[in-house]
Scaffold this active site. Structure first.
Site, mmCIF file in Angstrom:
data_model
loop_
_atom_site.group_PDB
_atom_site.id
_atom_site.type_symbol
_atom_site.label_atom_id
_atom_site.label_comp_id
_atom_site.label_asym_id
_atom_site.label_seq_id
_atom_site.Cartn_x
_atom_site.Cartn_y
_atom_site.Cartn_z
ATOM 1 N N GLU A 136 0.630 11.461 5.945
ATOM 2 C CA GLU A 136 0.756 10.840 7.269
ATOM 3 C C GLU A 136 1.639 9.622 7.060
ATOM 4 O O GLU A 136 1.199 8.601 6.543
ATOM 5 C CB GLU A 136 -0.623 10.478 7.812
ATOM 6 N N CYS B 210 1.411 3.047 12.880
ATOM 7 C CA CYS B 210 2.466 4.066 12.848
ATOM 8 C C CYS B 210 2.630 4.734 14.201
ATOM 9 O O CYS B 210 3.673 5.327 14.489
ATOM 10 C CB CYS B 210 2.164 5.101 11.769
ATOM 11 N N GLU C 30 11.092 1.294 12.009
ATOM 12 C CA GLU C 30 9.722 1.045 12.444
ATOM 13 C C GLU C 30 9.462 -0.461 12.419
ATOM 14 O O GLU C 30 9.560 -1.103 11.370
ATOM 15 C CB GLU C 30 8.741 1.779 11.525
ATOM 16 N N LYS D 62 -7.944 5.202 -3.541
ATOM 17 C CA LYS D 62 -7.227 3.965 -3.846
ATOM 18 C C LYS D 62 -6.882 3.288 -2.530
ATOM 19 O O LYS D 62 -5.975 3.703 -1.822
ATOM 20 C CB LYS D 62 -5.949 4.226 -4.646
ATOM 21 N N ALA E 20 -5.576 0.098 -0.024
ATOM 22 C CA ALA E 20 -4.461 -0.840 -0.081
ATOM 23 C C ALA E 20 -4.893 -2.140 -0.736
ATOM 24 O O ALA E 20 -6.023 -2.606 -0.555
ATOM 25 C CB ALA E 20 -3.930 -1.114 1.324
ATOM 26 N N SER F 126 -4.924 8.789 19.436
ATOM 27 C CA SER F 126 -5.820 9.013 18.295
ATOM 28 C C SER F 126 -7.235 9.337 18.758
ATOM 29 O O SER F 126 -7.808 8.625 19.582
ATOM 30 C CB SER F 126 -5.849 7.764 17.401
ATOM 31 N N GLY G 191 0.803 6.174 4.732
ATOM 32 C CA GLY G 191 1.627 5.031 4.382
ATOM 33 C C GLY G 191 3.072 5.270 4.748
ATOM 34 O O GLY G 191 3.387 6.116 5.594
ATOM 35 N N SER G 192 3.953 4.571 4.086
ATOM 36 C CA SER G 192 5.367 4.631 4.439
ATOM 37 C C SER G 192 6.008 5.929 3.967
ATOM 38 O O SER G 192 5.561 6.561 3.006
ATOM 39 C CB SER G 192 6.111 3.453 3.822
ATOM 40 N N ARG H 97 -1.750 -2.391 20.199
ATOM 41 C CA ARG H 97 -2.893 -2.003 19.380
ATOM 42 C C ARG H 97 -2.624 -2.414 17.934
ATOM 43 O O ARG H 97 -1.558 -2.140 17.388
ATOM 44 C CB ARG H 97 -3.107 -0.489 19.472
#
Length: 490
Positions: free
Chosen positions: A261, A295, A392, A185, A187, A452, A239-240, A289
């Protein structure tokens, strides 16, 4: 071909339907939703809007395909991923443009994300043939222990809008390598990249039913029934933190394996012995970035008092020189935020800090014109009690908070419920080790502004999540351990 014609072509060549069981189909209800270009506010296209019936059709397909897919030769699973990697790289320009249109990031960054996304497929194509077990003798010598690794089963994958291609490949890659079927699924804001990825995997030879993609405007109505059904055995979510908590609650009923995450509040520490040029460069990478919508973005910049003014001056100069505009335009370095709500949140945080005594060095408000643009902003002398010290930001705002001592900096950095990544700039080797060990974070960028990498484990501690993606451990999230005890051996 004009720029407008090319933009229309890359949007037109992506299916606007759901991808279920290896086939494109409309939503059962016939519903659609609009995908918006955040740089103009205009509608790019309309996409099939999945409902509960479509979600269960995707789950049925994943469940039916799982018994055969788990037995699929690991080498062939890896070769599918390798072919998909090559297709992503061949189509990098078109895929990058598609991402820029639906998400807003500058085209150069979008091209970088396609390469980053493709590397997850390359990495996990190699991991598919390295799933190992074990064999040992019992302590009394009368039995043997056989340990095997098997796919956990059908997985629900939920990805965010800020890295719409890379977050898909980071989850799909290890699932394919491990032998798990999937329901993805994406966003609501960025479904086109996920649908394009599904078509690439189909072309690369992924069997029918192994992956279904169901964009929807009713995320809860689509995911919750699947999680409570019992056939999904794994959920991987990016996500959040509030949404992650809810998904963990829903997963508890069926005791699902979870990878989460979640949010971040990354501290960026600059000590007075740091290479200031490297620290400013690292700050630009860690902050800007993806327009700050990451995040991993540096959220709080703690700079030792002796270099705080000079660091602020240099960073202000760099931030003020950035070119803002539509991501498709030449030379643009800062695109729009994802929507009006995101821009309003950023402005509220800046206003709160200024009202508490922070000084605006550059920026401080939205830019003129259409779209959801916000000017790159540096705030000096930000009070620790300001909201943006604990929230955030998800935007191009760099708050600078001076500190005096190492202990003070570490305490402030750890004063948050989050623990995804921290950044540290120092040339003192002892301090580098001390502070790296003391920071409550799943990742630390030591004298670098980007952590990353597909070959490294990505994930956080505390309220930043559970599990790791990427690296040697990424595939472990999609594998179960089975022990077979063999008796009667003398």
């Amino acid at each position: 071909m004009t720029a407008a014609d090319r933009e229309a072509r890359v949007v037109d060549q992506v299916s606007k339907q759901l991808f279920i069981g290896g086939r494109w189909r409309d939503a059962k209800s016939g519903a659609t939703f609009k995908v918006e270009d955040p740089s103009t506010g205009s509608v790019l296209c309309e996409i099939a809007d999945a409902g509960t019936d479509d979600a269960f059709a995707a789950l049925d397909a994943a469940t039916a395909a799982q018994p055969t897919w788990r037995k699929h030769p690991p080498r062939e699973r890896g070769e599918i991923l390798r072919r998909a990697y090559e297709l992503l790289m061949e189509r990098q320009d078109d895929l990058a443009l598609l991402m820029t249109l639906e998400m807003g990031k500058p085209l150069a960054e979008a091209k970088g994300e396609i390469a980053y996304a493709a590397d997850f497929f390359r990495w996990f194509s190699e991991e598919a043939v390295r799933i190992e077990g074990g064999y040992s003798v019992s302590p009394n010598g009368q039995a043997r222990f056989l340990v095997m690794r098997q796919p956990v089963g059908p997985a629900m994958l939920v990805t965010p809008w800020n890295f719409p291609m890379a977050m898909g490949t980071r989850k799909i890659g290890p699932a394919i390598a491990a032998g798990c079927t999937m329901v993805l699924k994406p966003a609501q804001q960025t479904p086109l990249s996920a649908l394009a990825l599904a078509d690439i995997l189909r072309e690369a030879g992924l069997p029918e039913g192994v992956l279904s993609v169901i964009p929807t405007t009713d995320a809860g109505g689509v995911t919750e029934p699947l999680l409570r059904d019992g056939r999904i055995r794994k959920i991987s979510f990016t996500g959040s933190t509030p949404v992650g908590r809810k998904l963990i609650e829903q997963s508890a009923e069926q005791v699902l394996r979870t990878s989460m995450e979640l949010g971040g509040n990354a501290p960026f520490l600059v000590f007075d012995d740091a290479d200031l040029d490297a620290a400013v460069e690292g700050a630009m990478m860690a902050k800007m970035r993806n327009i700050g919508e990451a995040c991993t973005a540096a959220n709080r910049m703690y700079v030792q008092a002796g270099v705080a003014d000079e660091f602020a001056r240099r960073l202000t100069e760099r931030m003020g020189a950035l070119k803002i505009g539509r991501g498709t335009d030449e030379g643009v370095q800062v695109g729009p935020l994802i929507d009006a709500k995101a821009r309003e949140k950023v402005q509220g945080l800046v206003d709160d800090a200024v009202n508490r005594g922070a000084k605006v060095m550059v920026g401080g408000g939205p830019s003129d014109g259409d779209g959801y643009f916000y000017r790159p902003t540096v705030l000096a002398d930000v009070p620790q009690e300001s909201q943006l010290s604990h929230t955030e930001i998800f935007g191009p705002v760099a708050p600078i908070i001076p500190f005096q001592t190492e202990d003070e900096a570490v305490a402030a950095a750890n004063d948050t419920e989050f623990g995804l990544v921290s950044y540290l700039f120092t040339q003192d080797l002892g301090r580098a080790f001390r502070v790296s060990e003391a920071l409550d974070a799943g990742m630390v960028g030591l004298n670098q502004g980007v952590v990353s990498n597909p070959a490294a484990p990505f994930g956080g501690v505390k309220h930043s999540g559970l599990g790791r993606e990427g690296g040697n451990v990424g595939i472990e999230e999609f594998l179960e351990t089975k022990y077979v005890g063999i008796a009667g051996i003398d």
